[in-house]
Design a protein around this motif. Structure first.
Motif, PDB file in Angstrom:
ATOM      1  N   ARG A   1       0.854  -1.196   0.000  1.00 29.97           N
ATOM      2  CA  ARG A   1       0.000   0.000   0.000  1.00 29.97           C
ATOM      3  C   ARG A   1       0.884   1.238   0.000  1.00 29.97           C
ATOM      4  O   ARG A   1       0.937   1.968   0.980  1.00 29.97           O
ATOM      5  N   THR A   2       1.563   1.488  -1.107  1.00 25.35           N
ATOM      6  CA  THR A   2       2.528   2.583  -1.165  1.00 25.35           C
ATOM      7  C   THR A   2       1.885   3.962  -1.140  1.00 25.35           C
ATOM      8  O   THR A   2       2.570   4.960  -0.913  1.00 25.35           O
ATOM      9  N   ASP A   3       0.583   4.032  -1.358  1.00 21.80           N
ATOM     10  CA  ASP A   3      -0.094   5.327  -1.343  1.00 21.80           C
ATOM     11  C   ASP A   3      -0.374   5.828   0.069  1.00 21.80           C
ATOM     12  O   ASP A   3      -0.667   6.997   0.266  1.00 21.80           O
ATOM     13  N   GLU A   4      -0.252   4.961   1.072  1.00 18.52           N
ATOM     14  CA  GLU A   4      -0.593   5.326   2.447  1.00 18.52           C
ATOM     15  C   GLU A   4       0.662   5.437   3.311  1.00 18.52           C
ATOM     16  O   GLU A   4       1.429   4.492   3.440  1.00 18.52           O
ATOM     17  N   LEU A   5       0.867   6.606   3.902  1.00 18.86           N
ATOM     18  CA  LEU A   5       2.004   6.841   4.774  1.00 18.86           C
ATOM     19  C   LEU A   5       1.732   6.228   6.148  1.00 18.86           C
ATOM     20  O   LEU A   5       0.738   6.547   6.787  1.00 18.86           O
ATOM     21  N   VAL A   6       2.617   5.331   6.593  1.00 14.20           N
ATOM     22  CA  VAL A   6       2.466   4.705   7.912  1.00 14.20           C
ATOM     23  C   VAL A   6       2.998   5.627   8.991  1.00 14.20           C
ATOM     24  O   VAL A   6       2.387   5.798  10.038  1.00 14.20           O
ATOM     25  N   GLY A   7       4.148   6.231   8.758  1.00 17.15           N
ATOM     26  CA  GLY A   7       4.740   7.125   9.749  1.00 17.15           C
ATOM     27  C   GLY A   7       6.142   7.524   9.333  1.00 17.15           C
ATOM     28  O   GLY A   7       6.561   7.309   8.196  1.00 17.15           O
ATOM     29  N   PHE A   8       6.863   8.108  10.276  1.00 13.94           N
ATOM     30  CA  PHE A   8       8.228   8.558  10.032  1.00 13.94           C
ATOM     31  C   PHE A   8       9.176   7.839  10.983  1.00 13.94           C
ATOM     32  O   PHE A   8       8.911   7.738  12.179  1.00 13.94           O
ATOM     33  N   LEU A   9      10.291   7.360  10.436  1.00 16.79           N
ATOM     34  CA  LEU A   9      11.342   6.709  11.202  1.00 16.79           C
ATOM     35  C   LEU A   9      12.496   7.685  11.351  1.00 16.79           C
ATOM     36  O   LEU A   9      13.053   8.150  10.356  1.00 16.79           O
ATOM     37  N   SER A  10      12.855   8.019  12.591  1.00 17.41           N
ATOM     38  CA  SER A  10      14.020   8.853  12.873  1.00 17.41           C
ATOM     39  C   SER A  10      15.130   7.956  13.401  1.00 17.41           C
ATOM     40  O   SER A  10      14.883   7.121  14.275  1.00 17.41           O
ATOM     41  N   VAL A  11      16.334   8.112  12.871  1.00 12.51           N
ATOM     42  CA  VAL A  11      17.480   7.343  13.357  1.00 12.51           C
ATOM     43  C   VAL A  11      18.612   8.290  13.728  1.00 12.51           C
ATOM     44  O   VAL A  11      18.776   9.350  13.129  1.00 12.51           O
ATOM     45  N   MET A  12      19.374   7.894  14.761  1.00 13.62           N
ATOM     46  CA  MET A  12      20.484   8.704  15.261  1.00 13.62           C
ATOM     47  C   MET A  12      21.624   7.781  15.643  1.00 13.62           C
ATOM     48  O   MET A  12      21.439   6.893  16.475  1.00 13.62           O
ATOM     49  N   PRO A  13      22.814   7.933  15.034  1.00 16.23           N
ATOM     50  CA  PRO A  13      23.940   7.087  15.422  1.00 16.23           C
ATOM     51  C   PRO A  13      24.386   7.388  16.843  1.00 16.23           C
ATOM     52  O   PRO A  13      24.361   8.530  17.278  1.00 16.23           O
ATOM     53  N   ASP A  14      24.784   6.355  17.545  1.00 17.23           N
ATOM     54  CA  ASP A  14      25.267   6.501  18.916  1.00 17.23           C
ATOM     55  C   ASP A  14      26.166   5.318  19.229  1.00 17.23           C
ATOM     56  O   ASP A  14      26.054   4.270  18.589  1.00 17.23           O
ATOM     57  N   PHE A  15      27.034   5.470  20.210  1.00 19.62           N
ATOM     58  CA  PHE A  15      27.845   4.347  20.644  1.00 19.62           C
ATOM     59  C   PHE A  15      27.128   3.629  21.767  1.00 19.62           C
ATOM     60  O   PHE A  15      26.584   4.251  22.680  1.00 19.62           O
TER      61      PHE A  15
ATOM     62  N   ARG B   1      19.208  -0.068   1.926  1.00 16.98           N
ATOM     63  CA  ARG B   1      18.433  -0.549   0.767  1.00 16.98           C
ATOM     64  C   ARG B   1      17.033   0.062   0.719  1.00 16.98           C
ATOM     65  O   ARG B   1      16.313  -0.101  -0.255  1.00 16.98           O
ATOM     66  N   GLY B   2      16.621   0.707   1.796  1.00 19.73           N
ATOM     67  CA  GLY B   2      15.287   1.298   1.824  1.00 19.73           C
ATOM     68  C   GLY B   2      14.232   0.385   2.413  1.00 19.73           C
ATOM     69  O   GLY B   2      13.062   0.460   2.029  1.00 19.73           O
ATOM     70  N   GLU B   3      14.638  -0.442   3.373  1.00 20.43           N
ATOM     71  CA  GLU B   3      13.700  -1.348   4.038  1.00 20.43           C
ATOM     72  C   GLU B   3      13.875  -1.232   5.546  1.00 20.43           C
ATOM     73  O   GLU B   3      14.962  -0.933   6.031  1.00 20.43           O
ATOM     74  N   PHE B   4      12.791  -1.496   6.280  1.00 22.99           N
ATOM     75  CA  PHE B   4      12.844  -1.489   7.741  1.00 22.99           C
ATOM     76  C   PHE B   4      11.863  -2.527   8.257  1.00 22.99           C
ATOM     77  O   PHE B   4      10.666  -2.472   7.955  1.00 22.99           O
ATOM     78  N   LEU B   5      12.379  -3.475   9.030  1.00 21.04           N
ATOM     79  CA  LEU B   5      11.556  -4.544   9.601  1.00 21.04           C
ATOM     80  C   LEU B   5      11.120  -4.131  10.995  1.00 21.04           C
ATOM     81  O   LEU B   5      11.945  -3.859  11.865  1.00 21.04           O
ATOM     82  N   LEU B   6       9.805  -4.076  11.223  1.00 21.67           N
ATOM     83  CA  LEU B   6       9.255  -3.675  12.514  1.00 21.67           C
ATOM     84  C   LEU B   6       8.113  -4.595  12.882  1.00 21.67           C
ATOM     85  O   LEU B   6       7.141  -4.714  12.132  1.00 21.67           O
TER      86      LEU B   6
END
Length: 153
Positions: free
Chosen positions: A33-47, A108-113
């Motif tokens: 369902r590419t027409d429907e936005l699920v949400g936004f993923l924010s990522v931040m590198p950290d140690f 690659r443009g994928e996120f498993l949740l």
């Protein structure tokens, strides 16, 4: 501060930012369902560190790069994907990503949740500054973490 753990130095040969490991914002969509936005993923590198030593002399050891992440669903009805209500709080986060395969998956443009594979479309901060500013969740932490990284060296 008394009993505050010391940080082990970051190794000089540490790989700081492998592919897919940078402050970023992604649009999440279901592949079907590419027409429907699920949400936004924010990522931040950290140690990420492991704690070692006795309680009176703790220290943080074994520094390794990871990504803190959070998904903000906004107006999306999460019960469409997870009918059991597992993600019904408007946001989702978890343990930092540290597996190189997960970095590659994000590149690659994928996120498993929660067992669902989403497409992750990178939001360019220069091309869409308003979207970035409104939805990126780690804005306040960028400066704080930058100082911590410098102190650890």
């Amino acid at each position: 501060m008394l009993f505050w753990p010391r940080y082990e130095a970051i190794p000089a040969n540490a790989q700081f930012l492998p592919e897919g490991a940078f402050p970023a914002l992604y649009r999440l969509r279901q592949p079907s369902r590419t027409d429907e936005l699920v949400g936004f993923l924010s990522v931040m590198p950290d140690f990420i560190y492991s704690e070692a030593g006795p309680w009176w002399n703790p220290r943080w050891v074994n520094p390794r790069l990871g990504l803190d992440w959070v998904v903000m669903y906004g107006e999306f009805e999460t019960l469409k994907i997870w009918p059991d209500g597992a993600a019904s709080y408007g946001q989702d986060d978890g343990f930092p990503i540290e597996d190189p395969a997960d970095f590659a998956e994000l590149a690659r443009g994928e996120f498993l949740l929660r067992g669902i594979l989403f497409t992750a479309e990178n939001v360019n901060a220069q091309a869409e500054p308003a979207i970035w500013h409104e939805h990126y969740e780690f804005k306040e932490e960028i400066a704080r973490r930058r100082y911590r990284f410098e102190d650890a060296r």
